[in-house]
Design a protein around this motif. Structure first.
Motif, mmCIF file in Angstrom:
data_model
loop_
_atom_site.group_PDB
_atom_site.id
_atom_site.type_symbol
_atom_site.label_atom_id
_atom_site.label_comp_id
_atom_site.label_asym_id
_atom_site.label_seq_id
_atom_site.Cartn_x
_atom_site.Cartn_y
_atom_site.Cartn_z
ATOM 1 N N LEU A 26 17.632 -14.103 -2.589
ATOM 2 C CA LEU A 26 18.511 -14.393 -3.724
ATOM 3 C C LEU A 26 18.138 -15.695 -4.431
ATOM 4 C CD1 LEU A 26 21.919 -13.211 -2.271
ATOM 5 C CD2 LEU A 26 20.467 -12.043 -3.937
ATOM 6 N N GLN A 27 17.499 -16.620 -3.728
ATOM 7 C CA GLN A 27 17.089 -17.872 -4.360
ATOM 8 C C GLN A 27 15.883 -17.668 -5.276
ATOM 9 O OE1 GLN A 27 16.420 -20.700 -1.210
ATOM 10 N NE2 GLN A 27 18.597 -21.181 -1.009
ATOM 11 N N ARG A 28 14.924 -16.872 -4.842
ATOM 12 C CA ARG A 28 13.696 -16.659 -5.619
ATOM 13 C C ARG A 28 13.257 -15.200 -5.480
ATOM 14 N NH1 ARG A 28 9.247 -20.396 -4.184
ATOM 15 N NH2 ARG A 28 8.505 -19.803 -6.227
ATOM 16 N N PRO A 29 13.944 -14.275 -6.136
ATOM 17 C CA PRO A 29 13.664 -12.849 -5.948
ATOM 18 C C PRO A 29 12.216 -12.453 -6.231
ATOM 19 C CG PRO A 29 15.594 -13.154 -7.348
ATOM 20 C CD PRO A 29 15.026 -14.501 -7.079
ATOM 21 N N GLY A 30 11.649 -12.941 -7.318
ATOM 22 C CA GLY A 30 10.279 -12.562 -7.667
ATOM 23 C C GLY A 30 9.269 -13.051 -6.657
ATOM 24 N N ALA A 31 9.394 -14.296 -6.257
ATOM 25 C CA ALA A 31 8.464 -14.866 -5.273
ATOM 26 C C ALA A 31 8.625 -14.192 -3.914
ATOM 27 C CB ALA A 31 8.700 -16.368 -5.152
ATOM 28 N N HIS A 32 9.862 -13.887 -3.553
ATOM 29 C CA HIS A 32 10.123 -13.234 -2.269
ATOM 30 C C HIS A 32 9.525 -11.820 -2.271
ATOM 31 C CE1 HIS A 32 12.200 -13.278 1.577
ATOM 32 N NE2 HIS A 32 12.562 -12.024 1.337
ATOM 33 N N HIS A 33 9.694 -11.106 -3.361
ATOM 34 C CA HIS A 33 9.133 -9.764 -3.487
ATOM 35 C C HIS A 33 7.609 -9.830 -3.387
ATOM 36 C CE1 HIS A 33 7.559 -6.338 -5.908
ATOM 37 N NE2 HIS A 33 8.426 -5.675 -5.152
ATOM 38 N N LYS A 34 7.012 -10.781 -4.078
ATOM 39 C CA LYS A 34 5.557 -10.930 -4.043
ATOM 40 C C LYS A 34 5.074 -11.173 -2.616
ATOM 41 C CE LYS A 34 1.772 -13.633 -5.986
ATOM 42 N NZ LYS A 34 1.402 -14.724 -6.887
ATOM 43 N N LEU A 35 5.782 -12.017 -1.878
ATOM 44 C CA LEU A 35 5.417 -12.288 -0.491
ATOM 45 C C LEU A 35 5.538 -11.035 0.370
ATOM 46 C CD1 LEU A 35 4.551 -14.308 1.664
ATOM 47 C CD2 LEU A 35 6.970 -14.926 1.927
ATOM 48 N N LEU A 36 6.612 -10.277 0.189
ATOM 49 C CA LEU A 36 6.778 -9.029 0.942
ATOM 50 C C LEU A 36 5.627 -8.072 0.672
ATOM 51 C CD1 LEU A 36 10.604 -8.436 0.437
ATOM 52 C CD2 LEU A 36 9.455 -8.758 2.648
ATOM 53 N N ILE A 49 -0.802 -1.128 10.249
ATOM 54 C CA ILE A 49 0.047 -0.030 9.787
ATOM 55 C C ILE A 49 -0.816 0.940 8.991
ATOM 56 C CG2 ILE A 49 2.181 -1.391 9.723
ATOM 57 C CD1 ILE A 49 1.838 -1.583 6.654
ATOM 58 N N GLY A 50 -0.357 2.165 8.907
ATOM 59 C CA GLY A 50 -1.067 3.185 8.137
ATOM 60 C C GLY A 50 -0.590 3.242 6.695
ATOM 61 N N ARG A 51 -1.184 4.161 5.968
ATOM 62 C CA ARG A 51 -0.866 4.338 4.543
ATOM 63 C C ARG A 51 0.600 4.684 4.330
ATOM 64 N NH1 ARG A 51 -4.428 8.801 2.462
ATOM 65 N NH2 ARG A 51 -3.017 9.927 3.794
ATOM 66 N N ASP A 52 1.138 5.568 5.153
ATOM 67 C CA ASP A 52 2.543 5.964 5.004
ATOM 68 C C ASP A 52 3.491 4.811 5.299
ATOM 69 O OD1 ASP A 52 1.752 8.521 4.314
ATOM 70 O OD2 ASP A 52 2.050 9.336 6.331
ATOM 71 N N GLU A 53 3.164 4.011 6.330
ATOM 72 C CA GLU A 53 3.998 2.851 6.639
ATOM 73 C C GLU A 53 3.923 1.822 5.520
ATOM 74 O OE1 GLU A 53 1.944 2.589 10.441
ATOM 75 O OE2 GLU A 53 3.904 2.202 11.353
ATOM 76 N N LEU A 54 2.728 1.643 4.952
ATOM 77 C CA LEU A 54 2.587 0.729 3.823
ATOM 78 C C LEU A 54 3.468 1.186 2.676
ATOM 79 C CD1 LEU A 54 1.294 -1.615 2.262
ATOM 80 C CD2 LEU A 54 -0.577 -0.044 1.659
ATOM 81 N N SER A 55 3.454 2.457 2.383
ATOM 82 C CA SER A 55 4.289 2.989 1.308
ATOM 83 C C SER A 55 5.765 2.697 1.573
ATOM 84 C CB SER A 55 4.054 4.493 1.173
ATOM 85 O OG SER A 55 4.893 5.044 0.192
ATOM 86 N N ASP A 56 6.200 2.876 2.817
ATOM 87 C CA ASP A 56 7.592 2.601 3.178
ATOM 88 C C ASP A 56 7.937 1.126 2.990
ATOM 89 O OD1 ASP A 56 7.960 5.259 3.841
ATOM 90 O OD2 ASP A 56 7.778 4.926 6.009
ATOM 91 N N LEU A 57 7.037 0.233 3.424
ATOM 92 C CA LEU A 57 7.302 -1.194 3.280
ATOM 93 C C LEU A 57 7.357 -1.601 1.817
ATOM 94 C CD1 LEU A 57 5.142 -2.856 6.104
ATOM 95 C CD2 LEU A 57 7.528 -2.086 6.185
ATOM 96 N N LEU A 58 6.461 -1.069 1.004
ATOM 97 C CA LEU A 58 6.465 -1.398 -0.417
ATOM 98 C C LEU A 58 7.732 -0.883 -1.092
ATOM 99 C CD1 LEU A 58 2.726 -0.748 -1.319
ATOM 100 C CD2 LEU A 58 3.849 -2.953 -0.876
ATOM 101 N N GLU A 59 8.185 0.280 -0.680
ATOM 102 C CA GLU A 59 9.429 0.826 -1.223
ATOM 103 C C GLU A 59 10.622 -0.055 -0.836
ATOM 104 O OE1 GLU A 59 12.019 4.912 -0.793
ATOM 105 O OE2 GLU A 59 9.834 5.063 -0.729
ATOM 106 N N GLN A 60 10.633 -0.541 0.399
ATOM 107 C CA GLN A 60 11.710 -1.434 0.834
ATOM 108 C C GLN A 60 11.659 -2.760 0.075
ATOM 109 O OE1 GLN A 60 12.424 -1.641 5.187
ATOM 110 N NE2 GLN A 60 10.861 -0.035 5.281
ATOM 111 N N ALA A 61 10.453 -3.264 -0.170
ATOM 112 C CA ALA A 61 10.304 -4.513 -0.937
ATOM 113 C C ALA A 61 10.845 -4.333 -2.349
ATOM 114 C CB ALA A 61 8.840 -4.941 -0.970
ATOM 115 N N ASP A 62 10.526 -3.208 -2.968
ATOM 116 C CA ASP A 62 11.031 -2.932 -4.313
ATOM 117 C C ASP A 62 12.553 -2.799 -4.306
ATOM 118 O OD1 ASP A 62 8.434 -2.982 -5.238
ATOM 119 O OD2 ASP A 62 8.273 -0.801 -5.481
ATOM 120 N N GLY A 63 13.092 -2.172 -3.278
ATOM 121 C CA GLY A 63 14.541 -2.042 -3.156
ATOM 122 C C GLY A 63 15.218 -3.391 -2.989
#
Length: 79
Positions: A26-36, A49-63
């Motif tokens: 909440l303090q720095r959403p853009g920077a935090h997302h970039k780090l994730l 991690i595999g391709r599917d796990e990467l996709s899941d993590l990126l989806e969680q970061a976007d969420g």
């Protein structure tokens, strides 16, 4: 956070801890997302991690980013 020294389980645990750091999000959403995103890609490059796990993590970061933006908009709307 740098996942380079972790095993698979430890690295994903560290990534999830970062994901759930609501104060930093909440303090720095853009920077935090970039780090994730960077850390998720690092896990994938290191074959922790595999391709599917990467996709899941990126989806969680976007969420998380969408949540933070919405929360900040609501906060400003309530003022």
């Amino acid at each position: 956070m740098n996942v380079s020294g972790f095993s698979k389980g430890g690295a994903t645990d560290a990534w999830n801890s970062l994901l759930h750091d609501h104060e930093a999000l909440l303090q720095r959403p853009g920077a935090h997302h970039k780090l994730l995103v960077e850390e998720a890609n690092s896990l994938h490059r290191r074959e922790l991690i595999g391709r599917d796990e990467l996709s899941d993590l990126l989806e969680q970061a976007d969420g998380a980013l969408a949540y933070a933006v919405e929360a900040l908009l609501d906060e400003h709307h309530d003022e």
